[in-house]
Design an enzyme around this catalytic site. Structure first.
Site, short mmCIF file in Angstrom:
data_model
loop_
_atom_site.label_atom_id
_atom_site.label_comp_id
_atom_site.label_asym_id
_atom_site.label_seq_id
_atom_site.Cartn_x
_atom_site.Cartn_y
_atom_site.Cartn_z
N ASP A 30 0.37 -1.01 0.00
CA ASP A 30 0.13 0.09 -0.17
C ASP A 30 1.01 0.96 0.13
O ASP A 30 1.93 1.05 0.13
CB ASP A 30 -0.52 -0.60 1.23
CG ASP A 30 -1.64 1.26 0.94
OD1 ASP A 30 -2.10 1.46 0.45
OD2 ASP A 30 -1.38 2.12 2.62
N ASP A 32 0.02 5.46 0.51
CA ASP A 32 -0.04 5.99 1.99
C ASP A 32 -0.90 5.61 3.36
O ASP A 32 -1.61 4.45 3.81
CB ASP A 32 -1.27 6.63 1.60
CG ASP A 32 -1.84 7.55 0.59
OD1 ASP A 32 -0.43 8.48 0.69
OD2 ASP A 32 -2.57 7.76 -0.71
N ASP A 190 -2.25 -1.06 5.83
CA ASP A 190 -2.31 0.07 7.62
C ASP A 190 -3.48 -0.14 7.65
O ASP A 190 -4.13 0.53 8.43
CB ASP A 190 -1.78 1.48 7.55
CG ASP A 190 -2.40 1.80 6.28
OD1 ASP A 190 -2.63 1.78 5.89
OD2 ASP A 190 -2.51 3.57 6.63
#
Length: 267
Positions: A30, A32, A190
Protein backbone atom coordinates in the site's frame (compact mmCIF):
# COMPACT_ATOMS: atom_id res chain seq x y z
CA UNK A 1 18.84 -7.42 -8.42
CA UNK A 2 16.59 -5.97 -11.12
CA UNK A 3 12.88 -5.80 -10.37
CA UNK A 4 10.77 -7.63 -12.96
CA UNK A 5 8.42 -5.13 -14.63
CA UNK A 6 6.21 -6.94 -17.11
CA UNK A 7 4.17 -10.11 -17.35
CA UNK A 8 6.12 -12.79 -19.13
CA UNK A 9 9.51 -11.76 -17.84
CA UNK A 10 11.29 -14.52 -16.02
CA UNK A 11 10.82 -14.02 -12.26
CA UNK A 12 13.60 -14.44 -9.77
CA UNK A 13 13.72 -17.64 -7.77
CA UNK A 14 12.44 -17.53 -4.24
CA UNK A 15 14.92 -16.40 -1.64
CA UNK A 16 16.10 -18.89 0.94
CA UNK A 17 16.06 -18.42 4.68
CA UNK A 18 18.98 -19.19 6.93
CA UNK A 19 17.49 -22.64 7.52
CA UNK A 20 17.41 -23.31 3.77
CA UNK A 21 13.64 -23.14 3.25
CA UNK A 22 11.94 -21.09 0.57
CA UNK A 23 10.71 -17.66 1.66
CA UNK A 24 8.27 -15.23 0.04
CA UNK A 25 9.14 -14.21 -3.51
CA UNK A 26 7.20 -10.94 -3.73
CA UNK A 27 5.82 -8.12 -1.61
CA UNK A 28 3.11 -5.69 -2.72
CA UNK A 29 2.74 -2.46 -0.75
CA UNK A 30 0.00 0.00 0.00
CA UNK A 31 1.23 3.59 -0.31
CA UNK A 32 -0.43 6.15 2.00
CA UNK A 33 0.07 5.17 5.63
CA UNK A 34 2.47 2.34 4.73
CA UNK A 35 5.36 3.74 2.70
CA UNK A 36 4.39 7.41 2.79
CA UNK A 37 3.45 9.45 5.86
CA UNK A 38 0.92 11.46 3.89
CA UNK A 39 -1.97 10.99 6.31
CA UNK A 40 -1.75 14.37 8.10
CA UNK A 41 -1.43 16.33 4.83
CA UNK A 42 -4.15 14.35 3.07
CA UNK A 43 -6.50 14.69 6.04
CA UNK A 44 -6.00 18.46 6.03
CA UNK A 45 -6.60 18.59 2.29
CA UNK A 46 -9.82 16.55 2.53
CA UNK A 47 -11.15 18.94 5.18
CA UNK A 48 -10.29 21.91 2.96
CA UNK A 49 -11.92 20.50 -0.17
CA UNK A 50 -15.03 19.43 1.72
CA UNK A 51 -15.33 22.95 3.15
CA UNK A 52 -15.20 24.38 -0.37
CA UNK A 53 -18.18 22.17 -1.16
CA UNK A 54 -20.07 23.56 1.85
CA UNK A 55 -19.51 20.61 4.21
CA UNK A 56 -17.88 20.85 7.62
CA UNK A 57 -15.68 17.77 8.13
CA UNK A 58 -13.60 16.96 11.20
CA UNK A 59 -10.01 15.72 11.03
CA UNK A 60 -11.18 12.37 12.39
CA UNK A 61 -13.82 12.02 9.68
CA UNK A 62 -11.26 12.91 7.04
CA UNK A 63 -8.76 10.39 8.43
CA UNK A 64 -11.40 7.64 8.27
CA UNK A 65 -11.88 8.32 4.54
CA UNK A 66 -8.20 7.96 3.67
CA UNK A 67 -7.39 4.81 1.74
CA UNK A 68 -10.78 4.61 0.05
CA UNK A 69 -11.25 5.25 -3.68
CA UNK A 70 -11.79 9.00 -4.30
CA UNK A 71 -15.49 8.73 -5.16
CA UNK A 72 -16.21 6.63 -2.08
CA UNK A 73 -14.18 8.95 0.15
CA UNK A 74 -15.84 12.18 -0.96
CA UNK A 75 -19.24 10.53 -1.22
CA UNK A 76 -18.92 9.64 2.44
CA UNK A 77 -17.56 13.03 3.50
CA UNK A 78 -20.15 15.03 1.56
CA UNK A 79 -23.02 12.67 2.26
CA UNK A 80 -23.85 12.32 -1.43
CA UNK A 81 -23.92 9.56 -4.07
CA UNK A 82 -20.54 8.81 -5.65
CA UNK A 83 -21.69 10.05 -9.06
CA UNK A 84 -23.06 13.32 -7.66
CA UNK A 85 -21.75 16.51 -9.28
CA UNK A 86 -20.36 17.87 -6.04
CA UNK A 87 -18.46 14.66 -5.38
CA UNK A 88 -16.91 14.78 -8.83
CA UNK A 89 -16.05 18.46 -8.38
CA UNK A 90 -14.41 17.67 -5.04
CA UNK A 91 -12.31 14.92 -6.63
CA UNK A 92 -11.10 17.28 -9.35
CA UNK A 93 -10.25 19.96 -6.81
CA UNK A 94 -8.43 17.45 -4.59
CA UNK A 95 -6.28 16.30 -7.50
CA UNK A 96 -5.58 19.91 -8.45
CA UNK A 97 -4.30 20.75 -4.98
CA UNK A 98 -2.48 17.48 -4.25
CA UNK A 99 0.84 18.62 -5.72
CA UNK A 100 0.85 21.87 -3.76
CA UNK A 101 -0.39 20.46 -0.47
CA UNK A 102 1.27 17.02 -0.38
CA UNK A 103 3.89 16.30 -3.06
CA UNK A 104 5.82 19.45 -2.21
CA UNK A 105 7.08 17.70 0.96
CA UNK A 106 9.12 15.22 -1.11
CA UNK A 107 11.39 12.74 0.72
CA UNK A 108 10.18 14.05 4.09
CA UNK A 109 7.02 12.01 3.51
CA UNK A 110 8.85 8.70 3.80
CA UNK A 111 8.39 6.70 6.97
CA UNK A 112 11.67 5.86 8.73
CA UNK A 113 13.53 2.93 7.24
CA UNK A 114 11.53 2.63 4.01
CA UNK A 115 14.33 3.33 1.53
CA UNK A 116 16.81 1.04 3.30
CA UNK A 117 14.12 -1.59 3.86
CA UNK A 118 13.03 -1.76 0.23
CA UNK A 119 16.66 -2.00 -0.84
CA UNK A 120 17.24 -4.83 1.64
CA UNK A 121 14.24 -6.77 0.35
CA UNK A 122 15.46 -6.45 -3.23
CA UNK A 123 18.89 -7.68 -2.14
CA UNK A 124 17.14 -10.62 -0.47
CA UNK A 125 15.63 -11.56 -3.84
CA UNK A 126 12.09 -10.28 -3.21
CA UNK A 127 10.15 -8.70 -6.09
CA UNK A 128 8.38 -5.45 -5.14
CA UNK A 129 5.23 -3.68 -6.35
CA UNK A 130 2.69 -1.09 -5.18
CA UNK A 131 -1.10 -1.44 -5.20
CA UNK A 132 -3.01 1.64 -4.04
CA UNK A 133 -6.38 3.35 -4.17
CA UNK A 134 -4.66 6.37 -5.70
CA UNK A 135 -4.70 6.83 -9.44
CA UNK A 136 -1.62 5.34 -11.05
CA UNK A 137 -0.41 8.78 -12.12
CA UNK A 138 -0.72 10.18 -8.60
CA UNK A 139 1.00 7.15 -7.08
CA UNK A 140 3.86 7.33 -9.57
CA UNK A 141 4.31 11.03 -8.82
CA UNK A 142 4.42 10.41 -5.05
CA UNK A 143 6.92 7.57 -5.37
CA UNK A 144 9.05 9.75 -7.62
CA UNK A 145 9.22 12.80 -5.34
CA UNK A 146 10.04 10.56 -2.37
CA UNK A 147 12.94 9.08 -4.33
CA UNK A 148 11.88 5.43 -4.23
CA UNK A 149 10.27 4.88 -7.64
CA UNK A 150 13.25 2.88 -8.89
CA UNK A 151 13.04 0.51 -5.91
CA UNK A 152 9.63 -0.91 -6.85
CA UNK A 153 8.39 -2.47 -10.04
CA UNK A 154 4.74 -2.30 -11.17
CA UNK A 155 2.43 0.33 -9.70
CA UNK A 156 -1.24 -0.62 -9.81
CA UNK A 157 -3.66 2.24 -9.17
CA UNK A 158 -7.41 2.43 -8.75
CA UNK A 159 -7.80 3.41 -12.40
CA UNK A 160 -6.25 0.13 -13.56
CA UNK A 161 -8.89 -2.16 -12.07
CA UNK A 162 -12.66 -2.52 -12.24
CA UNK A 163 -13.06 -3.26 -8.54
CA UNK A 164 -11.08 -1.46 -5.86
CA UNK A 165 -10.15 -2.42 -2.33
CA UNK A 166 -10.97 -4.67 -0.55
CA UNK A 167 -11.61 -6.75 -3.70
CA UNK A 168 -8.37 -8.62 -4.53
CA UNK A 169 -8.23 -7.63 -8.22
CA UNK A 170 -5.62 -4.96 -7.54
CA UNK A 171 -3.12 -7.14 -5.69
CA UNK A 172 -3.66 -10.12 -7.97
CA UNK A 173 -2.83 -7.91 -10.93
CA UNK A 174 0.32 -6.69 -9.18
CA UNK A 175 1.45 -10.25 -8.46
CA UNK A 176 0.71 -11.21 -12.05
CA UNK A 177 2.83 -8.34 -13.35
CA UNK A 178 5.68 -9.59 -11.16
CA UNK A 179 5.24 -13.14 -12.42
CA UNK A 180 4.84 -14.49 -8.87
CA UNK A 181 1.83 -16.51 -7.59
CA UNK A 182 -0.24 -14.70 -4.98
CA UNK A 183 0.37 -17.44 -2.41
CA UNK A 184 4.10 -16.74 -2.61
CA UNK A 185 3.55 -13.03 -1.97
CA UNK A 186 2.76 -10.66 0.89
CA UNK A 187 0.61 -7.56 0.93
CA UNK A 188 1.63 -4.81 3.35
CA UNK A 189 -0.90 -2.18 4.40
CA UNK A 190 -2.30 -0.14 7.26
CA UNK A 191 -6.07 -0.76 7.11
CA UNK A 192 -8.50 -3.58 7.78
CA UNK A 193 -9.52 -3.47 4.12
CA UNK A 194 -5.89 -4.04 3.13
CA UNK A 195 -5.66 -7.12 5.34
CA UNK A 196 -8.97 -8.55 4.15
CA UNK A 197 -7.87 -8.04 0.58
CA UNK A 198 -4.63 -9.91 1.27
CA UNK A 199 -6.44 -12.83 2.88
CA UNK A 200 -8.93 -13.08 0.02
CA UNK A 201 -6.06 -13.05 -2.49
CA UNK A 202 -4.24 -15.78 -0.49
CA UNK A 203 -1.36 -13.43 0.20
CA UNK A 204 0.46 -13.12 3.50
CA UNK A 205 -1.28 -10.23 5.33
CA UNK A 206 1.26 -7.88 6.92
CA UNK A 207 -0.06 -4.86 8.83
CA UNK A 208 1.79 -1.75 9.96
CA UNK A 209 0.50 -0.15 13.14
CA UNK A 210 1.90 3.32 12.45
CA UNK A 211 -0.68 4.17 9.76
CA UNK A 212 -4.41 4.81 9.98
CA UNK A 213 -5.59 1.45 11.34
CA UNK A 214 -5.54 0.72 15.05
CA UNK A 215 -3.72 -2.29 16.50
CA UNK A 216 -6.97 -3.90 17.62
CA UNK A 217 -8.72 -3.49 14.26
CA UNK A 218 -5.80 -4.90 12.30
CA UNK A 219 -5.13 -7.77 14.70
CA UNK A 220 -8.76 -8.85 14.41
CA UNK A 221 -8.12 -10.09 10.85
CA UNK A 222 -7.02 -13.69 11.41
CA UNK A 223 -3.45 -14.51 10.44
CA UNK A 224 -2.28 -10.90 10.16
CA UNK A 225 1.33 -10.26 11.06
CA UNK A 226 1.66 -7.05 13.04
CA UNK A 227 4.60 -4.68 12.55
CA UNK A 228 5.34 -1.54 14.53
CA UNK A 229 8.06 -0.31 12.17
CA UNK A 230 9.21 -0.79 8.60
CA UNK A 231 12.20 -2.66 9.95
CA UNK A 232 9.75 -5.22 11.33
CA UNK A 233 8.09 -5.44 7.89
CA UNK A 234 11.41 -6.33 6.30
CA UNK A 235 12.11 -8.98 8.95
CA UNK A 236 8.69 -10.59 8.51
CA UNK A 237 8.86 -10.73 4.71
CA UNK A 238 12.45 -11.96 4.66
CA UNK A 239 11.63 -14.82 7.04
CA UNK A 240 8.07 -15.83 6.07
CA UNK A 241 7.54 -19.06 4.16
CA UNK A 242 4.97 -19.25 1.34
CA UNK A 243 1.67 -20.76 2.37
CA UNK A 244 0.71 -23.94 0.47
CA UNK A 245 -1.24 -23.35 -2.74
CA UNK A 246 -4.73 -24.77 -2.26
CA UNK A 247 -7.89 -24.88 -4.33
CA UNK A 248 -11.43 -24.09 -3.30
CA UNK A 249 -13.01 -21.06 -1.65
CA UNK A 250 -10.84 -18.67 0.28
CA UNK A 251 -11.10 -18.98 4.05
CA UNK A 252 -9.40 -16.95 6.71
CA UNK A 253 -6.92 -18.89 8.77
CA UNK A 254 -7.93 -19.46 12.39
CA UNK A 255 -4.55 -18.40 13.74
CA UNK A 256 -4.40 -15.28 15.86
CA UNK A 257 -2.59 -12.17 14.74
CA UNK A 258 1.17 -12.42 15.16
CA UNK A 259 2.82 -9.34 16.69
CA UNK A 260 6.34 -8.44 15.64
CA UNK A 261 8.65 -6.14 17.56
CA UNK A 262 9.03 -5.54 21.24
CA UNK A 263 6.84 -2.47 21.47
CA UNK A 264 3.53 -2.55 19.62
CA UNK A 265 1.55 0.67 19.44
CA UNK A 266 -1.97 0.30 20.79
CA UNK A 267 -4.55 2.95 20.02
Amino acid sequence: MRVSMEVGERPVRGARSASGGETLRAAVFDLDGTLANTLPAISKLLVKVAAEQGCSVTARQAAAAIGKPPAAAFGRLLGRPEDDGRVQAAISRYRELFSYEVLCQGPQLLYPGVTAGLSALRAHGVELAVATSKTTRSAEALLDVMGIRDLVGPVIGQDMVRRGKPHPEMVLRAAGRLGVPAWQSAYVGDTVGDMRMAVTARMEPVAVTYGSGTFGELAAVAGTRMCSSFKDVVSVIAAARPRPSTAGPVRQRPAAAVPVGAHQRRR
